[in-house]
Motif scaffolding. Structure first.
Motif, PDB file in Angstrom:
ATOM      1  N   GLU A  55       0.825  -1.081   0.117  1.00 54.19           N
ATOM      2  CA  GLU A  55      -0.049  -0.127   0.027  1.00 54.19           C
ATOM      3  C   GLU A  55       1.086   1.195   0.033  1.00 54.19           C
ATOM      4  O   GLU A  55       0.559   2.208  -0.641  1.00 54.19           O
ATOM      5  N   VAL A  56       2.118   1.199   0.698  1.00 57.46           N
ATOM      6  CA  VAL A  56       2.995   2.261   0.776  1.00 57.46           C
ATOM      7  C   VAL A  56       3.461   2.584  -0.469  1.00 57.46           C
ATOM      8  O   VAL A  56       3.467   3.813  -1.176  1.00 57.46           O
ATOM      9  N   LEU A  57       3.938   1.470  -1.431  1.00 57.12           N
ATOM     10  CA  LEU A  57       4.295   1.716  -2.812  1.00 57.12           C
ATOM     11  C   LEU A  57       3.313   2.108  -3.804  1.00 57.12           C
ATOM     12  O   LEU A  57       3.633   3.187  -4.601  1.00 57.12           O
ATOM     13  N   ARG A  58       2.054   1.788  -3.588  1.00 59.28           N
ATOM     14  CA  ARG A  58       0.910   2.279  -4.169  1.00 59.28           C
ATOM     15  C   ARG A  58       0.774   3.777  -4.057  1.00 59.28           C
ATOM     16  O   ARG A  58       0.663   4.538  -4.936  1.00 59.28           O
ATOM     17  N   LEU A  59       0.769   4.407  -2.818  1.00 56.18           N
ATOM     18  CA  LEU A  59       0.588   5.639  -2.284  1.00 56.18           C
ATOM     19  C   LEU A  59       1.825   6.355  -2.963  1.00 56.18           C
ATOM     20  O   LEU A  59       1.548   7.452  -3.509  1.00 56.18           O
ATOM     21  N   THR A  89       1.023   6.844  -6.661  1.00 62.24           N
ATOM     22  CA  THR A  89       0.009   7.840  -6.986  1.00 62.24           C
ATOM     23  C   THR A  89       0.242   9.222  -6.773  1.00 62.24           C
ATOM     24  O   THR A  89      -0.052  10.070  -7.514  1.00 62.24           O
ATOM     25  N   GLU A  90       1.169   9.678  -5.815  1.00 59.04           N
ATOM     26  CA  GLU A  90       1.612  11.034  -5.431  1.00 59.04           C
ATOM     27  C   GLU A  90       2.575  11.279  -6.349  1.00 59.04           C
ATOM     28  O   GLU A  90       2.688  12.443  -6.913  1.00 59.04           O
ATOM     29  N   ARG A  91       3.379  10.467  -6.991  1.00 63.08           N
ATOM     30  CA  ARG A  91       4.475  10.847  -8.045  1.00 63.08           C
ATOM     31  C   ARG A  91       3.667  11.128  -9.099  1.00 63.08           C
ATOM     32  O   ARG A  91       4.134  12.280  -9.988  1.00 63.08           O
ATOM     33  N   LEU A  92       2.733  10.369  -9.569  1.00 64.95           N
ATOM     34  CA  LEU A  92       1.805  10.577 -10.777  1.00 64.95           C
ATOM     35  C   LEU A  92       1.111  11.826 -10.622  1.00 64.95           C
ATOM     36  O   LEU A  92       1.330  12.861 -11.745  1.00 64.95           O
TER      37      LEU A  92
END
Length: 590
Positions: free
Chosen positions: A370-374, A377-380
C-alpha cells in the motif's frame, strides 16, 4: 512599572487582596479587583510565592462557584494558572482544590475566553490526571478553536518532554541496576534455553552463552552496553524494550525466537530495530524539542491512556517485524525498512486516530504494498501538476539518462561479482566469480575459494559469448529453482535467482545465478537485459532514473545566462593567521 511600584508601595496590592479574599461583592467590583491584582503581579515586583494559602483557596472558590458575573471565572482561572506556573507549593494546592469535573464544565460553555483560560490551567495541572480524565477533556475540547488545539499540543509536548532525561542519558556499564535490566531482557527471551542449559557451566562458558544470546536478541555487539551508549535514544530504548517484554510477553518471545532461529539471512534484529525505532518516534513526536508558540498538531490518542509513548513503541516494533517480512528484507535492507516504517507511522499519525486501538488497526492496514501504491499515486499526481514545458524537458532527458544508467550497469558487470552455488541440500557449498569482458563480448567465469582475492580475466577458465545468449530468466522460471517447491526457504532463492539461456551446439543450456543481495540482482539483470537489447525494467532503474531526472531538470532550470562557469574549481584559500574567532560551545556563558 512606575505606577505599579507606587500602588504596591502604598499597600494597594494588599487592599485588592483583601477585597478578593473577603468576597463581599461577587460582581463587577470583584472582577475589577482580580484584573488589577493580576496586572500588578505581572510586573514581577512581588513574588507569587508570597500569596497566602487562604487567598489562593478563595480564588479557587470563584472557579468552583456558579457566579452571575461571567467575567469573574476567567480572571480567577488566569490567576490560578500564574500561581501554578510560578510556585510549586501553591501549584500543588491548586491541583488538590480544583476538581477536574469543574474545569470540564468550563470547557463546555459557549465562552471562548473561559474555555481558553480553563485549558491553560489544565495544561499545568493534568500531568497527574488519570487516562479517563484526560480522554474526557479531549472529547470536550475537540470541537473548539485553534487556541484550544494549541493548548492540547503544549500539554502533549510537556508530557512527552518528561522522557527527555532518559533519552539523553546513555547506559552506564557500571550500573548494577541497568546490567540487571539487560539480563531480565535476555532471560525473558531465552529463559528455557539459557537458564536450564546453563546450570553447572563455568563462568567463562556462561559469559559466552550470554554474549551469544545478546547477539541473537539483535544487539550489534556482544556487550549490549555499547549499543545503548548512543544518545538519543539512550536509556529510553532500554525502557521501551523492557516495557514490551513485560506487557506483551507472548509477542516479545515470538518476535525474538522467530528471528533468532532463522538461518536464511532474513532475521529482523530486535534490539537494533528497537533502538532505531525509539529514535524515529522521538523525531516524529518532537520529544525534547522546545514547544512552538503557534503549533496545533496534537495526537488525541495520547490523552486516552497511561504510558502512551511505550504503548506506541509496542505497536511500532510489531509493525517493524511485519514490514520486514513483507519486504523480504536482509540486514543490508535495514535502513530501507526503517524508512518505510517511518512513512507508515507518519501517515497514520497524520490521520489523528482517537485511540491506540484505532491507530493499530490503521497502521497495520498500511502494508508495504500500500505504501508503494501511495508513492506511485503521489508521484503521478506530482508529474501531473508539472507545467507542460517541464514534462517535455523530462521526456527529452530520459534517453540520455537511460544511456548513463546502462553504462553504469555494464561497468558493474565488468567489475564482476562473487556468486554462490546452492546444492540439493540447500547449503552453500561453492563460490564462483563471473564478470563481463571489457569489450562486452564475453561473460567469463570460474570457481573460487572462499576468502581469495578476485581473479584476473586470464585465470577464469569458462567463457560464454554474448552473441550466443538467447534470453534472461528470473525467479521461478529459472531451472535451478523451478523444482525446489514452494517452501519458505525457497522463496529467498526465487527473489535472487536469474539464469541466462544460451546455445550450446544444437541444445539449449543455462548459466544459473543466485545473487548475493537484491541490489546485485537488480544490477546484473539490468546489465544482462542491456546486453540482450531488452529494456531495463527493475525497481532500481526506476529509482535511479527518477533521481537523475529530478537533478538534471533542476540544473537545466537554473538561471545561468551570462554567468561564467569556470573549467577548473577555484583554489582553496590559505588558512587564517589565527583561530581566535572559534567559539567553544562546551563552555557555558556566565
Amino acid at each position: 512599572m512606575t505606577f505599579a511600584r507606587e500602588v504596591i508601595s502604598r499597600n494597594g496590592l494588599q487592599r485588592l487582596g483583601t477585597i478578593i479574599e473577603d468576597g463581599d461583592d461577587l460582581g463587577e467590583v470583584l472582577a475589577l479587583s482580580l484584573r488589577a491584582f493580576l496586572e500588578l503581579m505581572e510586573h514581577g515586583v512581588v513574588s507569587w510565592e508570597t500569596l497566602s494559602i487562604p487567598f489562593v483557596r478563595k480564588v479557587v472558590c470563584y472557579v468552583n462557584m456558579n457566579l452571575m458575573d461571567a467575567s469573574v471565572p476567567p480572571l480567577a482561572l488566569g490567576l490560578l494558572e500564574s500561581v501554578t506556573l510560578s510556585s510549586p507549593a501553591l501549584g500543588q494546592l491548586v491541583k488538590s482544590e480544583v476538581p477536574l469535573d469543574r474545569l470540564l464544565v468550563h470547557l463546555q460553555v459557549m465562552n471562548q475566553q473561559l474555555q481558553t483560560k480553563a485549558m491553560a490551567l489544565l495544561t499545568a495541572l493534568l500531568q497527574g490526571a488519570s487516562p479517563v480524565e484526560r480522554k474526557n477533556i479531549i472529547h470536550s475540547a475537540a470541537p473548539m478553536g485553534d487556541e484550544m488545539a494549541h493548548h492540547l499540543y503544549v500539554l502533549q509536548a510537556l508530557t512527552l518532554g518528561l522522557l527527555e532525561p532518559r533519552m539523553r542519558t546513555p547506559l552506564d556499564p557500571y550500573s548494577q541496576e541497568q546490567r540487571e535490566q539487560l539480563q531480565v531482557l535476555r532471560q525473558a527471551a531465552f529463559e528455557v534455553e539459557g537458564e536450564s542449559s546453563g546450570t553447572g557451566l563455568s563462568a567463562d562458558r556462561r559469559r559466552s552463552l550470554c554474549a551469544r544470546e545478546f547477539r541473537k536478541l539483535g544487539f550489534s555487539n556482544s556487550n549490549p552496553a555499547q549499543d545503548l551508549e548512543r544518545v538519543p535514544p539512550g536509556l529510553l530504548a532500554l525502557d521501551n524494550m523492557l516495557y514490551f517484554s513485560r506487557n506483551a510477553p507472548s509477542a516479545y518471545s515470538r518476535f525474538v525466537l522467530e528471528n533468532s532461529s532463522r538461518e536464511d539471512k532474513h532475521e529482523c534484529p530486535f534490539a537494533r530495530g528497537s533502538i532505531q525505532l525509539t529514535v524515529l518516534l522521538c523525531e516524529l513526536l518532537h520529544v525534547g524539542e522546545p514547544c512552538s508558540e503557534t503549533a496545533q498538531d496534537f495526537s488525541p490518542m495520547f490523552f486516552g491512556q497511561d504510558q502512551s509513548f511505550h504503548e506506541l513503541f509496542c505497536v511500532g516494533i510489531q509493525l517493524l517485524n511485519k514490514t520486514w517480512k513483507e519486504m523480504r528484507a536482509t540486514q543490508e535492507d535495514f535502513d530501507k525498512v526503517m524508512q518505510v516504517v517511518r512513512e507508515q507511522l507518519a501517515r497514520t499519525l497524520a490521520l489523528k486516530p482517537t485511540s491506540l486501538e484505532l491507530f493499530r488497526t490503521k497502521v497495520n492496514a498500511l502494508t508495504y504494498g500500500e505504501v508503494l501504491r501511495l508513492r506511485q499515486t503521489e508521484r503521478l499526481h506530482q508529474e501531473g501538476t508539472l507545467a507542460p514545458p517541464i514534462l517535455e524537458l523530462r521526456e527529452k532527458l530520459k534517453p540520455e539518462l537511460m544511456g548513463l544508467i546502462r553504462q553504469q550497469r555494464l561497468l558493474r558487470l565488468c567489475e564482476g561479482t562473487l556468486f554462490r552455488k546452492i546444492s540439493s541440500r540447500r547449503r552453500q557449498d561453492k563460490l564462483w566469480f563471473c564478470c563481463l569482458s571489457p569489450n562486452h563480448k564475453l561473460l567469463q567465469y570460474g570457481d573460487m575459494e572462499e576468502g581469495a582475492s578476485p581473479p584476473t580475466l586470464e585465470s577464469l577458465p569458462e567463457q560464454l559469448p554474448v552473441a550466443d545468449m538467447r534470453a534472461l530468466l528470473t525467479g521461478k522460471d529459472c531451472p535451478h529453482v523451478r523444482e525446489k517447491g514452494s517452501g519458505k526457504q525457497n522463496k529467498d532463492l526465487y527473489e535472487l535467482a536469474f539464469s541466462i539461456s544460451y546455445d550450446r551446439g544444437e541444445e539449449e543450456a543455462y548459466l544459473n545465478f543466485i545473487a548475493p543481495s537484491k541490489r546485485e540482482f537488480y544490477l546484473w539483470t539490468d546489465g544482462l537485459s542491456a546486453l540482450l537489447g531488452s529494456p531495463m525494467s527493475s525497481e532500481q532503474t526506476r529509482l535511479d532514473l527518477e533521481q537523475l531526472l529530478t537533478m538534471e531538470t533542476k540544473l537545466r532550470l537554473l538561471e545561468l545566462e551570462n554567468v561564467p562557469i569556470p573549467e577548473q574549481p577555484p583554489p582553496v584559500p590559505p588558512p587564517p593567521t589565527n583561530f581566535n574567532f572559534c567559539y567553544d560551545c562546551s563552555i557555558a556563558e556566565p
